[in-house]
Design a protein around this motif. Structure first.
Motif, PDB file in Angstrom:
ATOM      1  N   THR A  77     -46.752  22.425  43.242  1.00 19.31           N
ATOM      2  CA  THR A  77     -48.458  23.994  43.514  1.00 19.31           C
ATOM      3  C   THR A  77     -49.847  22.594  43.001  1.00 19.31           C
ATOM      4  N   ASP A  78     -50.693  23.605  42.700  1.00 29.19           N
ATOM      5  CA  ASP A  78     -51.937  22.755  42.818  1.00 29.19           C
ATOM      6  C   ASP A  78     -52.123  22.932  41.024  1.00 29.19           C
ATOM      7  N   HIS A 103     -52.437  17.690  37.926  1.00 24.95           N
ATOM      8  CA  HIS A 103     -52.231  16.178  39.551  1.00 24.95           C
ATOM      9  C   HIS A 103     -53.393  15.646  39.956  1.00 24.95           C
TER      10      HIS A 103
END
Length: 128
Positions: free
Chosen positions: A17-18, A22
């Motif tokens: 996932t974005d 991150h």
């Protein structure tokens, strides 16, 4: 990151996932690496994240690894007068870190390959 005579180091992180976490991880490692020479990151180093990698993941640190999933041509990005080496931020568990310290990096990497670990799964089980 920290270019010396046209040669630098970059990091790659893979995830399903974005998510802002991150980006935070990439920024944290880049900032740390860009500091004094004694804290430069390289292949085989383990970096604590300070929280789970994502949500309730058991992975809470990164192994600075060769970018195996992307193939050997991905590791070096060259241009006239320089190049950047690209290393992978591989989320690992504290037990996996202990395995690396006790059995060695090569043994750990072989175990990951043998178990066919999905590196992007934040809820993967530890291989240690």
């Amino acid at each position: 990151m920290t270019s010396v005579d046209g040669h630098g180091l970059e990091f790659v992180l893979t995830a399903r996932t974005d998510d802002w976490q991150h980006l935070e991880s990439m920024t944290m490692n880049a900032y740390y690496h860009a500091g004094p020479p004694h804290q430069r990151l390289d292949h085989g180093h383990v970096v604590p994240i300070g929280r789970p990698w994502f949500a309730d993941s058991v992975c809470d640190r990164y192994l600075i690894s060769l970018p195996y999933p992307f193939g050997p041509d991905f590791e070096v990005c060259a241009w006239d007068g320089g190049h950047a080496r690209i290393l992978w931020l591989l989320p690992i568990t504290s037990a996996e870190r202990d395995l690396i310290m006790n059995a060695g990096l090569e043994a750990f990497e072989s175990l990951l390959e043998e178990k066919r670990v999905d590196y992007t799964d934040p809820h993967r089980s530890s291989v240690a």
